[in-house]
Scaffold this active site. Structure first.
Site, mmCIF file in Angstrom:
data_model
loop_
_atom_site.group_PDB
_atom_site.id
_atom_site.type_symbol
_atom_site.label_atom_id
_atom_site.label_comp_id
_atom_site.label_asym_id
_atom_site.label_seq_id
_atom_site.Cartn_x
_atom_site.Cartn_y
_atom_site.Cartn_z
ATOM 1 N N GLY A 9 0.701 -1.257 0.214
ATOM 2 C CA GLY A 9 -0.128 0.070 -0.348
ATOM 3 C C GLY A 9 0.521 1.239 -0.212
ATOM 4 N N ARG B 164 1.131 -4.891 -5.416
ATOM 5 C CA ARG B 164 1.196 -6.352 -4.600
ATOM 6 C C ARG B 164 1.988 -7.177 -5.407
ATOM 7 N NH1 ARG B 164 -0.781 -4.081 0.398
ATOM 8 N NH2 ARG B 164 -2.861 -2.865 0.171
ATOM 9 N N GLY C 187 5.581 -2.146 3.742
ATOM 10 C CA GLY C 187 5.534 -2.750 4.789
ATOM 11 C C GLY C 187 5.686 -4.161 5.104
ATOM 12 N N ASP C 188 5.226 -5.392 5.821
ATOM 13 C CA ASP C 188 5.858 -6.352 6.616
ATOM 14 C C ASP C 188 6.148 -7.183 5.291
ATOM 15 O OD1 ASP C 188 2.745 -6.568 6.101
ATOM 16 O OD2 ASP C 188 3.036 -7.696 7.782
ATOM 17 N N THR D 213 3.431 2.273 5.984
ATOM 18 C CA THR D 213 2.769 1.574 5.699
ATOM 19 C C THR D 213 2.069 2.369 7.161
ATOM 20 O OG1 THR D 213 1.272 0.221 6.867
ATOM 21 C CG2 THR D 213 2.775 -0.056 7.867
ATOM 22 N N ASP E 76 -0.562 1.925 8.769
ATOM 23 C CA ASP E 76 -1.215 1.030 9.499
ATOM 24 C C ASP E 76 -0.030 0.876 11.315
ATOM 25 O OD1 ASP E 76 -3.190 0.489 8.141
ATOM 26 O OD2 ASP E 76 -2.876 -2.216 7.632
ATOM 27 N N ASP F 167 1.742 -0.773 11.741
ATOM 28 C CA ASP F 167 2.117 -1.959 13.059
ATOM 29 C C ASP F 167 2.749 -3.116 12.763
ATOM 30 O OD1 ASP F 167 2.092 -2.089 10.196
ATOM 31 O OD2 ASP F 167 0.615 -3.419 9.513
ATOM 32 N N ARG G 43 -5.867 -3.291 9.459
ATOM 33 C CA ARG G 43 -5.643 -4.741 9.193
ATOM 34 C C ARG G 43 -6.288 -5.739 10.696
ATOM 35 N NH1 ARG G 43 -3.134 -6.586 3.798
ATOM 36 N NH2 ARG G 43 -1.855 -4.975 4.787
ATOM 37 N N ARG H 154 -27.929 9.695 30.029
ATOM 38 C CA ARG H 154 -26.986 11.131 30.335
ATOM 39 C C ARG H 154 -27.022 12.484 29.794
ATOM 40 N NH1 ARG H 154 -21.194 11.162 30.248
ATOM 41 N NH2 ARG H 154 -20.007 9.765 28.792
HETATM 42 O O1 F6P Z 1 -2.266 -1.877 5.163
HETATM 43 C C1 F6P Z 1 -2.683 -0.826 4.752
HETATM 44 C C2 F6P Z 1 -3.413 -0.993 4.726
HETATM 45 O O2 F6P Z 1 -3.692 0.168 4.521
HETATM 46 C C3 F6P Z 1 -4.473 -1.584 5.456
HETATM 47 O O3 F6P Z 1 -4.541 -0.451 6.490
HETATM 48 C C4 F6P Z 1 -5.441 -1.862 4.381
HETATM 49 O O4 F6P Z 1 -6.624 -3.436 5.361
HETATM 50 C C5 F6P Z 1 -5.111 -2.247 3.696
HETATM 51 O O5 F6P Z 1 -3.995 -1.105 3.217
HETATM 52 C C6 F6P Z 1 -5.881 -2.077 1.641
HETATM 53 O O6 F6P Z 1 -5.323 -2.062 0.895
HETATM 54 P P1 F6P Z 1 -5.860 -2.180 -0.468
HETATM 55 O O7 F6P Z 1 -7.195 -1.516 -0.891
HETATM 56 O O8 F6P Z 1 -4.829 -1.036 -1.511
HETATM 57 O O9 F6P Z 1 -5.320 -3.690 -0.831
#
Ligand code: F6P
Length: 320
Positions: free
Chosen positions: A11, A72, A102-103, A125, A127, A129, A171, A211
């Protein structure tokens, strides 16, 4: 090392352009040629490689996305894919590589290192994470983007005495929901790290109404469930008027924050220095505002710790 490559993978995140610029400039300062690899590992396999130039990196830092594009790649996970990537690197005389992602992207780096290519990972990333680093590139901008939206949604929720549920990315990680929740004065934060049953959450919203608190903001990280499902649950079990908003890609695009630009510039510099020092298989990170590096395998092993103190702070403030 005379020629290195740089790619962005997974991403996109705001701040990637600053990292690319920094890799380019640091490389040039070390007398290296810097090649840009377009569309991540997918582009590497397909040989989408070109020299980076000043023109390509200048006046891009303030833009979200990545000038190198991203992707990806399933093929890179196969033996054949890695072999193709290695032959492209060889053909272009690329002796070392910087990967921003990312990872999943870091696991790709390890595959290349195993095959003799010195590769360095930079954490990109939204996230946040990755446990080995306090911050990943893009997280701060995403939190700012989300915070700005919370206040717009709050205006309209308040006008109608409604509860607004805002779904954000993450995620497996609730950091965006948590940080934006604090910055946006959320009344409830639902994250994958904390098991808060929905009946308990619904009860709280009903109590808020009793409340006299007619407007509440609920942050929900996608890893904790979908906003629409939560809204349906609350409607079924309470008389609270409630609406969902899914922020989606709005949070991932746009002008990177100064924090992300600076973080990315620092990390890009360190990545090239590591290659220049003959190091391979390192992940660049930040701890206590110091840039450092760790072995990729060790970095990926570090469990990402959820900031309970921050979560409890919000829980406390939401009560009063
Ligand atoms: O990994 C980053 C992230 O933003 C996640 O939080 C999300 O689930 C994912 O990418 C969605 O990415 P895409 O829609 O580009 O596959």
């Amino acid at each position: 090392m005379k020629r290195i490559g740089v790619l962005t993978s997974g991403g996109d995140t705001p701040g990637m352009n600053s990292a690319i610029r920094s890799v380019f400039k640091t490389g040039v300062a070390h007398g290296m040629q810097v090649m840009g690899i377009y569309h991540g590992y997918k582009g590497l396999i397909e040989g989408r490689v070109d020299y980076l130039t000043h023109e390509q990196v200048e006046n891009k830092m303030h833009k979200g996305g990545t000038v190198l594009r991203t992707a990806r790649s399933e093929e890179f996970r196969t033996e054949g894919g890695v072999e193709k990537a290695l032959s492209v690197l060889h053909a272009y005389g690329i002796e070392g590589l910087v990967v921003i992602g990312g990872d999943g992207s870091f696991r790709g780096c390890m595959e290349l290192v195993k095959n003799g290519v010195p590769t360095i990972g930079i954490p990109g990333t939204i996230d946040n994470d990755l446990g080995y680093t306090d911050f990943t590139i893009g997280f701060d901008t995403a939190v700012n983007n989300v915070t700005n939206e919370i206040y717009k949604i709050r205006d309209t929720m308040r006008a109608h005495d409604r509860v607004g549920v805002i779904e954000v990315m993450g995620r497996n990680c609730g950091d965006i929901a948590l940080w934006a929740g604090i910055a946006g004065a959320a009344d409830l934060i639902l994250v994958p790290e904390i098991d808060l049953p929905w009946d308990e959450a619904a009860k709280r919203l009903a109590q808020n109404k009793l409340r006299g608190k007619l407007t509440s903001i609920v942050m929900i990280a996608e890893g904790a469930g979908r906003a629409e499902d939560f809204v349906a649950y609350v409607r079924e079990h309470t008389d609270v008027e409630i609406k969902a908003t899914v922020l989606g890609y709005i949070q991932r695009g746009g002008n990177p924050s100064a924090f992300d630009r600076v973080l990315a510039a620092r990390m890009g510099q360190r990545a090239v220095e590591l290659l220049d020092e003959g190091k391979a298989g390192r992940a660049v990170g930040i701890r206590k505002n110091k840039i450092y590096d760790a072995a990729l395998a060790d970095a990926l092993e570090v469990k990402d710790e959820f900031d309970m103190k921050l979560y409890e702070l919000n829980e406390m403030m939401a009560q009063f």
